[in-house]
Design a protein around this motif. Structure first.
Motif, PDB file in Angstrom:
ATOM      1  N   SER A 171      -5.772  55.686  25.337  1.00 25.30           N
ATOM      2  CA  SER A 171      -6.648  56.317  26.754  1.00 25.30           C
ATOM      3  C   SER A 171      -6.958  55.989  27.639  1.00 25.30           C
ATOM      4  N   LEU A 172      -6.528  54.579  27.931  1.00 24.25           N
ATOM      5  CA  LEU A 172      -6.154  53.355  29.190  1.00 24.25           C
ATOM      6  C   LEU A 172      -5.813  52.345  28.683  1.00 24.25           C
ATOM      7  N   SER A 173      -4.676  51.952  29.329  1.00 21.25           N
ATOM      8  CA  SER A 173      -3.271  51.252  28.864  1.00 21.25           C
ATOM      9  C   SER A 173      -4.153  50.071  29.768  1.00 21.25           C
ATOM     10  N   ASN A 174      -4.441  48.813  29.330  1.00 22.54           N
ATOM     11  CA  ASN A 174      -4.190  47.271  30.058  1.00 22.54           C
ATOM     12  C   ASN A 174      -3.688  47.493  31.600  1.00 22.54           C
ATOM     13  N   GLU A 175      -2.568  48.230  31.789  1.00 32.39           N
ATOM     14  CA  GLU A 175      -2.305  47.578  33.104  1.00 32.39           C
ATOM     15  C   GLU A 175      -3.538  48.901  34.135  1.00 32.39           C
ATOM     16  N   ASP A 176      -4.189  49.980  33.680  1.00 32.74           N
ATOM     17  CA  ASP A 176      -4.776  50.739  34.600  1.00 32.74           C
ATOM     18  C   ASP A 176      -6.512  50.189  34.550  1.00 32.74           C
ATOM     19  N   PHE A 177      -6.456  49.151  33.226  1.00 35.99           N
ATOM     20  CA  PHE A 177      -7.641  48.554  33.360  1.00 35.99           C
ATOM     21  C   PHE A 177      -8.069  47.217  34.652  1.00 35.99           C
ATOM     22  N   ASP A 178      -6.548  46.481  33.967  1.00 38.44           N
ATOM     23  CA  ASP A 178      -6.574  45.491  35.231  1.00 38.44           C
ATOM     24  C   ASP A 178      -7.117  46.224  35.624  1.00 38.44           C
ATOM     25  N   PHE A 179      -6.509  47.335  36.933  1.00 37.84           N
ATOM     26  CA  PHE A 179      -6.423  47.628  38.335  1.00 37.84           C
ATOM     27  C   PHE A 179      -7.790  48.234  38.268  1.00 37.84           C
ATOM     28  N   PHE A 180      -8.223  48.592  37.295  1.00 36.22           N
ATOM     29  CA  PHE A 180      -9.902  48.862  38.118  1.00 36.22           C
ATOM     30  C   PHE A 180     -10.706  47.498  37.764  1.00 36.22           C
ATOM     31  N   LYS A 181     -10.761  46.327  37.043  1.00 36.62           N
ATOM     32  CA  LYS A 181     -10.700  45.736  37.452  1.00 36.62           C
ATOM     33  C   LYS A 181     -11.373  44.975  38.155  1.00 36.62           C
ATOM     34  N   LYS A 182      -9.972  45.192  39.406  1.00 35.20           N
ATOM     35  CA  LYS A 182     -10.328  44.677  40.694  1.00 35.20           C
ATOM     36  C   LYS A 182     -11.583  44.825  41.794  1.00 35.20           C
ATOM     37  N   PHE A 183     -12.422  45.912  41.498  1.00 33.79           N
ATOM     38  CA  PHE A 183     -13.667  46.549  42.302  1.00 33.79           C
ATOM     39  C   PHE A 183     -14.634  45.530  41.966  1.00 33.79           C
ATOM     40  N   PRO A 184     -14.926  45.780  43.606  1.00 30.20           N
ATOM     41  CA  PRO A 184     -16.235  44.104  43.040  1.00 30.20           C
ATOM     42  C   PRO A 184     -17.341  45.066  42.275  1.00 30.20           C
ATOM     43  N   ASN A 185     -18.043  46.596  42.400  1.00 29.28           N
ATOM     44  CA  ASN A 185     -19.141  47.116  41.870  1.00 29.28           C
ATOM     45  C   ASN A 185     -18.475  47.862  40.650  1.00 29.28           C
ATOM     46  N   VAL A 186     -18.526  47.348  38.986  1.00 31.20           N
ATOM     47  CA  VAL A 186     -17.882  48.430  38.322  1.00 31.20           C
ATOM     48  C   VAL A 186     -18.253  48.677  37.174  1.00 31.20           C
ATOM     49  N   SER A 187     -18.281  49.231  36.592  1.00 32.74           N
ATOM     50  CA  SER A 187     -19.271  48.717  35.205  1.00 32.74           C
ATOM     51  C   SER A 187     -17.718  50.182  34.138  1.00 32.74           C
ATOM     52  N   ILE A 188     -17.214  49.999  32.954  1.00 31.56           N
ATOM     53  CA  ILE A 188     -16.586  50.523  32.147  1.00 31.56           C
ATOM     54  C   ILE A 188     -16.781  50.855  30.792  1.00 31.56           C
ATOM     55  N   VAL A 189     -16.719  51.896  30.609  1.00 34.02           N
ATOM     56  CA  VAL A 189     -17.972  52.859  28.757  1.00 34.02           C
ATOM     57  C   VAL A 189     -16.791  53.101  28.103  1.00 34.02           C
ATOM     58  N   TYR A 190     -17.019  52.997  26.969  1.00 29.36           N
ATOM     59  CA  TYR A 190     -16.406  53.226  26.057  1.00 29.36           C
ATOM     60  C   TYR A 190     -16.904  54.519  24.866  1.00 29.36           C
ATOM     61  N   VAL A 191     -16.689  55.813  24.892  1.00 26.30           N
ATOM     62  CA  VAL A 191     -17.158  56.413  24.007  1.00 26.30           C
ATOM     63  C   VAL A 191     -15.946  57.489  23.108  1.00 26.30           C
ATOM     64  N   PRO A 192     -16.451  57.043  21.908  1.00 26.70           N
ATOM     65  CA  PRO A 192     -15.572  56.799  20.787  1.00 26.70           C
ATOM     66  C   PRO A 192     -14.797  58.706  20.871  1.00 26.70           C
ATOM     67  N   HIS A 193     -16.007  59.630  20.310  1.00 29.37           N
ATOM     68  CA  HIS A 193     -15.695  61.217  20.533  1.00 29.37           C
ATOM     69  C   HIS A 193     -15.472  61.201  21.610  1.00 29.37           C
ATOM     70  N   LEU A 194     -15.189  60.809  22.908  1.00 21.83           N
ATOM     71  CA  LEU A 194     -15.055  61.639  24.044  1.00 21.83           C
ATOM     72  C   LEU A 194     -14.710  62.614  24.522  1.00 21.83           C
ATOM     73  N   HIS A 195     -14.827  63.807  24.996  1.00 30.52           N
ATOM     74  CA  HIS A 195     -14.004  65.003  24.755  1.00 30.52           C
ATOM     75  C   HIS A 195     -14.188  65.640  26.153  1.00 30.52           C
ATOM     76  N   ALA A 196     -15.346  64.986  26.852  1.00 32.11           N
ATOM     77  CA  ALA A 196     -15.980  66.615  28.298  1.00 32.11           C
ATOM     78  C   ALA A 196     -15.199  65.488  29.165  1.00 32.11           C
ATOM     79  N   LYS A 197     -14.988  66.351  30.050  1.00 31.36           N
ATOM     80  CA  LYS A 197     -14.312  65.548  32.061  1.00 31.36           C
ATOM     81  C   LYS A 197     -15.428  65.843  32.586  1.00 31.36           C
ATOM     82  N   TYR A 198     -15.585  65.091  33.939  1.00 30.23           N
ATOM     83  CA  TYR A 198     -16.910  65.637  34.579  1.00 30.23           C
ATOM     84  C   TYR A 198     -16.142  64.260  36.022  1.00 30.23           C
ATOM     85  N   TYR A 199     -16.492  64.427  36.904  1.00 34.58           N
ATOM     86  CA  TYR A 199     -16.216  63.954  38.182  1.00 34.58           C
ATOM     87  C   TYR A 199     -17.194  63.874  39.474  1.00 34.58           C
ATOM     88  N   GLY A 200     -17.694  63.311  39.861  1.00 38.57           N
ATOM     89  CA  GLY A 200     -19.031  62.942  40.538  1.00 38.57           C
ATOM     90  C   GLY A 200     -19.370  62.223  41.743  1.00 38.57           C
TER      91      GLY A 200
END
Length: 316
Positions: free
Chosen positions: A67-96
Motif C-alpha cells: 500500500s505504501l512502500s518504504n521508499e515513499d514513506f521515507d520521502f514523506f518523512k522529510k516534510f516538516p509538518n506531516v501526519s501519516i495514518v493507517y486505516v486497515p479497511h480503507l477503500h475511499a479516495k479523497y484529495y483536498g
C-alpha cells in the motif's frame, strides 16, 4: 458548485490540489506510489513548515508495503509538518486542501493516473461554505474523522520560539521534531502495529519551545531502585458545555464569552477588532464557538468549531 470530472481534467485537479495547498493538504488513498512527477509536486512544500500534510492510507494488513512502500514513506518523512495514518479497511479516495477538494475513485498511484479510467466530483470551497452542509464539506469532515480516529504511524511537528527584541513579536520557526514513529514495527514485521492506541489528538499541532522546559521534571525511583523521570504534567482544563434550551448561544473563540451562535461571526466585537489588525483567518484561537470549551489553538476564524463538535453544531 460541484463538477464531474474524468481523464486529464481529473488528473489536473489532483495535481492542483497538491501544488496549491497552503494551510492543509489532506490525502486519503488506500494505495500510494509516487513517480518522479508526483515527487516534484510535493517537493514544492518540502521546506514549508506552515503546511500541515495529513496522509491516510490502508489495505494490505499482512504486507503493508504493497500500500505504501518504504521508499515513499521515507520521502514523506522529510516534510516538516506531516501526519501519516493507517486505516486497515480503507477503500475511499479523497484529495483536498483549504480551497478545494475532490471525491474520486483514483488512488495516489502512478499506474492509476497513466492507465485507469477514473471518475471524480470536484468542488471549490470558500471559507463560509465550511459552515454549511454539502457533499464536499461532509467528505472533508468524514476524512478528518478517519484521520483522527485511526492508528497513527508517524507524526512530525514544527517547533517555534518567541521572537526576541523590543520590536519583535510573534513566533519564529526553529526546527521540526518527530513526535511518534512506529514504522520500524510497522514495516519490520510486515504487519500493522494493531495494538497501537496512538491517535492524532494525542499530539499538538505545533511545539512551543518556550514552554517545553518550563516545568521541572521530577525524579522517581521504582521499587527496583531504577530511575525513571515523570514527564511534565499536562495542563488541565475545565470547560463549559452548551446550555440546554439555548441552541442560539455560542462562544467567542478568542475570549470564551457568550455571544450569538453564528459560525460566520464567531467573535465578540472587541475580539474581532483585535483580530482585524492582522486578519489571519488561520490564527489559532482559544475556544470552540459551539461548546465554549478550550480549543488549544485548534479553532480559527475559518474553522471556529472543534472537529468533534462540527456534526452536532450543524444539526442544531
Amino acid at each position: 458548485m460541484s463538477k464531474f470530472l474524468t481523464g486529464e481534467d481529473l488528473e489536473n485537479v489532483v495535481y492542483d490540489i497538491i501544488w496549491d495547498a497552503e494551510k492543509t493538504l489532506l490525502i486519503v488513498s488506500p494505495y500510494i506510489k509516487l513517480d518522479d512527477y508526483f515527487k516534484d509536486l510535493f517537493k514544492k512544500h518540502m521546506d514549508n513548515h506552515k503546511l500541515r500534510i495529513i496522509l491516510v492510507f490502508g489495505k494490505n494488513e499482512k504486507k503493508v508495503n504493497r500500500s505504501l512502500s518504504n521508499e515513499d514513506f521515507d520521502f514523506f518523512k522529510k516534510f516538516p509538518n506531516v501526519s501519516i495514518v493507517y486505516v486497515p479497511h480503507l477503500h475511499a479516495k479523497y484529495y483536498g486542501n483549504e480551497k478545494k477538494g475532490v471525491i474520486t475513485s483514483i488512488n495516489l498511484y502512478d499506474y492509476s493516473f497513466k492507465n485507469n479510467i477514473e471518475f471524480g466530483v470536484f468542488s471549490e470551497q470558500k471559507i463560509l461554505s465550511k459552515f454549511t452542509t454539502s457533499a464536499d464539506v461532509e467528505a472533508w469532515h468524514e476524512c478528518m474523522e478517519l484521520a483522527h480516529n485511526n492508528e497513527v504511524v508517524y507524526v512530525k511537528r514544527p517547533a517555534y520560539r518567541s521572537k526576541k527584541g523590543l520590536m519583535s513579536f510573534g513566533n519564529e520557526y526553529v526546527k521540526s521534531e518527530v513526535l511518534f514513529d512506529s514504522t520500524e514495527k510497522f514495516y519490520g514485521s510486515g504487519k500493522s502495529n494493531l495494538n497501537s492506541d496512538k491517535r492524532l489528538d494525542d499530539f499538538a499541532d505545533e511545539i512551543d519551545l518556550d514552554q517545553a522546559h518550563n516545568v521541572r521534571p521530577e525524579r522517581v525511583w521504582r521499587d527496583d531502585k531504577k530511575e525513571t523521570v515523570n514527564p511534565a504534567p499536562k495542563k488541565k482544563f475545565t470547560f463549559k458545555t452548551q446550555p440546554e434550551n439555548k441552541s442560539n448561544v455560542g462562544y467567542c473563540i478568542r475570549t470564551g464569552e457568550e455571544i450569538e451562535f453564528n459560525p460566520e461571526r464567531p467573535m465578540s466585537l472587541n475580539a474581532f477588532k483585535k483580530w482585524n489588525q492582522f486578519q489571519d483567518v488561520e490564527y489559532g484561537e482559544a475556544y470552540c464557538h459551539y461548546s465554549g470549551e478550550p480549543s488549544n489553538g485548534d479553532t480559527t476564524l475559518a474553522r471556529p468549531i472543534l472537529r468533534k463538535n462540527w456534526k452536532k453544531a450543524m444539526s442544531n
